[in-house]
Design a protein around this motif. Structure first.
Motif, PDB file in Angstrom:
ATOM      1  N   TYR A 103       0.780  -1.234   0.000  1.00  0.00           N
ATOM      2  CA  TYR A 103       0.000   0.000   0.000  1.00  0.00           C
ATOM      3  C   TYR A 103       0.813   1.286   0.000  1.00  0.00           C
ATOM      4  CZ  TYR A 103      -4.002  -2.965   0.674  1.00  0.00           C
ATOM      5  OH  TYR A 103      -4.964  -3.908   0.494  1.00  0.00           O
ATOM      6  N   GLU A 104       2.074   1.255   0.366  1.00  0.00           N
ATOM      7  CA  GLU A 104       2.826   2.501   0.469  1.00  0.00           C
ATOM      8  C   GLU A 104       4.249   2.343  -0.042  1.00  0.00           C
ATOM      9  OE1 GLU A 104       0.687   3.843   4.597  1.00  0.00           O
ATOM     10  OE2 GLU A 104       2.188   2.285   4.553  1.00  0.00           O
ATOM     11  N   GLY A 105       4.995   1.527   0.623  1.00  0.00           N
ATOM     12  CA  GLY A 105       6.398   1.326   0.325  1.00  0.00           C
ATOM     13  C   GLY A 105       7.108   0.888   1.591  1.00  0.00           C
ATOM     14  N   VAL A 106       8.180   0.145   1.415  1.00  0.00           N
ATOM     15  CA  VAL A 106       8.936  -0.406   2.527  1.00  0.00           C
ATOM     16  C   VAL A 106      10.335   0.185   2.502  1.00  0.00           C
ATOM     17  CG1 VAL A 106       9.927  -2.525   3.477  1.00  0.00           C
ATOM     18  CG2 VAL A 106       7.667  -2.570   2.462  1.00  0.00           C
ATOM     19  N   GLY A 107      10.846   0.497   3.670  1.00  0.00           N
ATOM     20  CA  GLY A 107      12.225   0.958   3.785  1.00  0.00           C
ATOM     21  C   GLY A 107      13.115  -0.154   4.302  1.00  0.00           C
ATOM     22  N   MET A 108      14.404   0.024   4.128  1.00  0.00           N
ATOM     23  CA  MET A 108      15.379  -0.964   4.612  1.00  0.00           C
ATOM     24  C   MET A 108      15.308  -1.123   6.125  1.00  0.00           C
ATOM     25  SD  MET A 108      16.910  -2.458   2.166  1.00  0.00           S
ATOM     26  CE  MET A 108      18.505  -3.085   2.626  1.00  0.00           C
ATOM     27  N   ARG A 109      14.901  -0.058   6.825  1.00  0.00           N
ATOM     28  CA  ARG A 109      14.797  -0.152   8.286  1.00  0.00           C
ATOM     29  C   ARG A 109      13.809  -1.234   8.711  1.00  0.00           C
ATOM     30  NH1 ARG A 109      13.675   5.878   9.858  1.00  0.00           N
ATOM     31  NH2 ARG A 109      12.842   5.800   7.772  1.00  0.00           N
ATOM     32  N   GLN A 110      12.680  -1.334   7.999  1.00  0.00           N
ATOM     33  CA  GLN A 110      11.703  -2.365   8.336  1.00  0.00           C
ATOM     34  C   GLN A 110      12.287  -3.760   8.117  1.00  0.00           C
ATOM     35  OE1 GLN A 110       8.520  -0.388   5.975  1.00  0.00           O
ATOM     36  NE2 GLN A 110       7.218  -1.143   7.636  1.00  0.00           N
ATOM     37  N   LEU A 111      13.025  -3.923   7.037  1.00  0.00           N
ATOM     38  CA  LEU A 111      13.647  -5.214   6.780  1.00  0.00           C
ATOM     39  C   LEU A 111      14.724  -5.510   7.817  1.00  0.00           C
ATOM     40  CD1 LEU A 111      13.853  -5.063   2.895  1.00  0.00           C
ATOM     41  CD2 LEU A 111      12.300  -6.456   4.286  1.00  0.00           C
ATOM     42  N   MET A 112      15.443  -4.490   8.239  1.00  0.00           N
ATOM     43  CA  MET A 112      16.468  -4.684   9.273  1.00  0.00           C
ATOM     44  C   MET A 112      15.824  -5.091  10.604  1.00  0.00           C
ATOM     45  SD  MET A 112      19.597  -4.884  10.151  1.00  0.00           S
ATOM     46  CE  MET A 112      20.586  -4.189   8.854  1.00  0.00           C
ATOM     47  N   ASP A 113      14.680  -4.504  10.922  1.00  0.00           N
ATOM     48  CA  ASP A 113      13.954  -4.921  12.133  1.00  0.00           C
ATOM     49  C   ASP A 113      13.659  -6.416  12.083  1.00  0.00           C
ATOM     50  OD1 ASP A 113      13.900  -2.329  13.123  1.00  0.00           O
ATOM     51  OD2 ASP A 113      11.813  -1.967  12.548  1.00  0.00           O
ATOM     52  N   TYR A 114      13.207  -6.876  10.922  1.00  0.00           N
ATOM     53  CA  TYR A 114      12.866  -8.283  10.777  1.00  0.00           C
ATOM     54  C   TYR A 114      14.115  -9.168  10.870  1.00  0.00           C
ATOM     55  CZ  TYR A 114      10.045 -12.255   9.369  1.00  0.00           C
ATOM     56  OH  TYR A 114       9.381 -13.456   9.338  1.00  0.00           O
ATOM     57  N   TYR A 115      15.216  -8.690  10.335  1.00  0.00           N
ATOM     58  CA  TYR A 115      16.492  -9.397  10.439  1.00  0.00           C
ATOM     59  C   TYR A 115      16.813  -9.701  11.903  1.00  0.00           C
ATOM     60  CZ  TYR A 115      21.601  -9.743  10.768  1.00  0.00           C
ATOM     61  OH  TYR A 115      22.876 -10.126  11.082  1.00  0.00           O
ATOM     62  N   PHE A 116      16.648  -8.714  12.779  1.00  0.00           N
ATOM     63  CA  PHE A 116      16.985  -8.922  14.184  1.00  0.00           C
ATOM     64  C   PHE A 116      16.018  -9.895  14.873  1.00  0.00           C
ATOM     65  CE2 PHE A 116      19.525  -5.059  13.580  1.00  0.00           C
ATOM     66  CZ  PHE A 116      20.731  -5.540  14.072  1.00  0.00           C
ATOM     67  N   VAL A 117      14.779  -9.920  14.435  1.00  0.00           N
ATOM     68  CA  VAL A 117      13.845 -10.906  14.987  1.00  0.00           C
ATOM     69  C   VAL A 117      14.270 -12.309  14.552  1.00  0.00           C
ATOM     70  CG1 VAL A 117      11.468 -11.757  14.925  1.00  0.00           C
ATOM     71  CG2 VAL A 117      11.898  -9.305  15.150  1.00  0.00           C
ATOM     72  N   ASN A 134      14.273  -4.347  -5.213  1.00  0.00           N
ATOM     73  CA  ASN A 134      14.181  -3.239  -6.173  1.00  0.00           C
ATOM     74  C   ASN A 134      13.077  -2.255  -5.768  1.00  0.00           C
ATOM     75  OD1 ASN A 134      14.850  -1.900  -8.757  1.00  0.00           O
ATOM     76  ND2 ASN A 134      12.744  -2.494  -9.254  1.00  0.00           N
ATOM     77  N   GLU A 135      11.939  -2.784  -5.332  1.00  0.00           N
ATOM     78  CA  GLU A 135      10.853  -1.909  -4.879  1.00  0.00           C
ATOM     79  C   GLU A 135      11.262  -1.111  -3.643  1.00  0.00           C
ATOM     80  OE1 GLU A 135       7.828  -1.225  -6.340  1.00  0.00           O
ATOM     81  OE2 GLU A 135       8.740  -2.341  -7.991  1.00  0.00           O
ATOM     82  N   VAL A 136      11.970  -1.760  -2.724  1.00  0.00           N
ATOM     83  CA  VAL A 136      12.446  -1.084  -1.517  1.00  0.00           C
ATOM     84  C   VAL A 136      13.407   0.035  -1.896  1.00  0.00           C
ATOM     85  CG1 VAL A 136      13.867  -1.380   0.563  1.00  0.00           C
ATOM     86  CG2 VAL A 136      12.098  -3.061   0.018  1.00  0.00           C
ATOM     87  N   MET A 137      14.346  -0.268  -2.773  1.00  0.00           N
ATOM     88  CA  MET A 137      15.358   0.714  -3.157  1.00  0.00           C
ATOM     89  C   MET A 137      14.773   1.836  -4.017  1.00  0.00           C
ATOM     90  SD  MET A 137      17.786  -0.450  -1.450  1.00  0.00           S
ATOM     91  CE  MET A 137      19.100   0.632  -1.920  1.00  0.00           C
ATOM     92  N   THR A 138      13.740   1.546  -4.790  1.00  0.00           N
ATOM     93  CA  THR A 138      13.117   2.561  -5.645  1.00  0.00           C
ATOM     94  C   THR A 138      12.239   3.508  -4.835  1.00  0.00           C
ATOM     95  OG1 THR A 138      13.109   1.075  -7.547  1.00  0.00           O
ATOM     96  CG2 THR A 138      11.578   2.924  -7.626  1.00  0.00           C
ATOM     97  N   GLY A 139      11.452   2.956  -3.931  1.00  0.00           N
ATOM     98  CA  GLY A 139      10.461   3.776  -3.241  1.00  0.00           C
ATOM     99  C   GLY A 139      10.844   4.249  -1.868  1.00  0.00           C
ATOM    100  N   GLY A 140      11.581   3.450  -1.143  1.00  0.00           N
ATOM    101  CA  GLY A 140      11.922   3.813   0.219  1.00  0.00           C
ATOM    102  C   GLY A 140      10.737   3.704   1.154  1.00  0.00           C
ATOM    103  N   ASN A 141      10.956   4.108   2.395  1.00  0.00           N
ATOM    104  CA  ASN A 141       9.924   4.010   3.416  1.00  0.00           C
ATOM    105  C   ASN A 141       8.691   4.821   3.025  1.00  0.00           C
ATOM    106  OD1 ASN A 141       9.226   2.800   5.830  1.00  0.00           O
ATOM    107  ND2 ASN A 141       9.794   4.594   7.031  1.00  0.00           N
TER     108      ASN A 141
END
Length: 175
Positions: free
Chosen positions: A39-53, A112-119
């Motif tokens: 619905y909006e876009g995902v940033g690398m921070r969200q993926l990094m949060d999941y990495y730590f989980v 690619n979507e993460v890098m194109t759109g960002g958070n």
């Protein structure tokens, strides 16, 4: 107490507070990320949060299996496989910490979507619109969904229905 929440001692105040458990977050953070992705876009921070989980030493095989069963029941296995590729190839997470088999094709698409759109899609030039306000926001979501249609057709086709339903629900419940 449910295994979905854990009590954490507070520092200094003598009171405790409750937070979501690692087991809960194995599914919930991925679901939340998928919602942002659609619905909006995902940033690398969200993926990094999941990495730590995923790399938490509290995660065991039973938790992983329950999480992947829930992911499957929600129809999110394709997205999860793409995210697992990102976790492995971009963040360097070990195979043992992944929930499912990584998929490079979907992973590259998600990345690619993460890098194109960002958070929240703030940097996605494809979504610029001249319409302001709520109509502009709806137009932005629909434009965003159109380019996701080939990878996630079931979820993107339902997006307009969900937008109308949610708008009506908010109007009747006044939260």
């Amino acid at each position: 107490r449910s295994s979905m929440f854990q009590v954490c001692p507070s520092t200094g105040s003598g009171t405790n507070f409750t937070t979501p458990s690692v087991e809960f977050n194995l599914f919930y953070i991925l679901l939340h990320t998928y919602r942002h992705f659609l619905y909006e876009g995902v940033g690398m921070r969200q993926l990094m949060d999941y990495y730590f989980v995923l790399r938490s030493d509290k995660v065991d095989e039973q938790m992983r299996q329950r999480a992947i069963n829930t992911i499957t029941s929600f129809g999110m296995t394709r997205f999860a496989s793409g995210v697992m590729w990102i976790m492995k190839d971009v963040f360097g997470l070990s195979e043992q910490s992944l929930l499912c088999e990584p998929d490079e094709k979907d992973g590259r698409y998600v990345l690619n979507e993460v890098m194109t759109g960002g958070n929240f899609g703030h940097h996605d030039e494809r979504l610029k619109t001249d319409v302001k306000g709520k109509r502009g926001a709806v137009k932005k979501v629909l434009k965003h969904n159109l380019h996701l249609l080939t990878h996630y057709p079931e979820d993107t086709i339902w997006a307009p229905v969900w937008i109308v339903y949610h708008w009506c629900w908010k109007k009747t419940h006044r939260i």
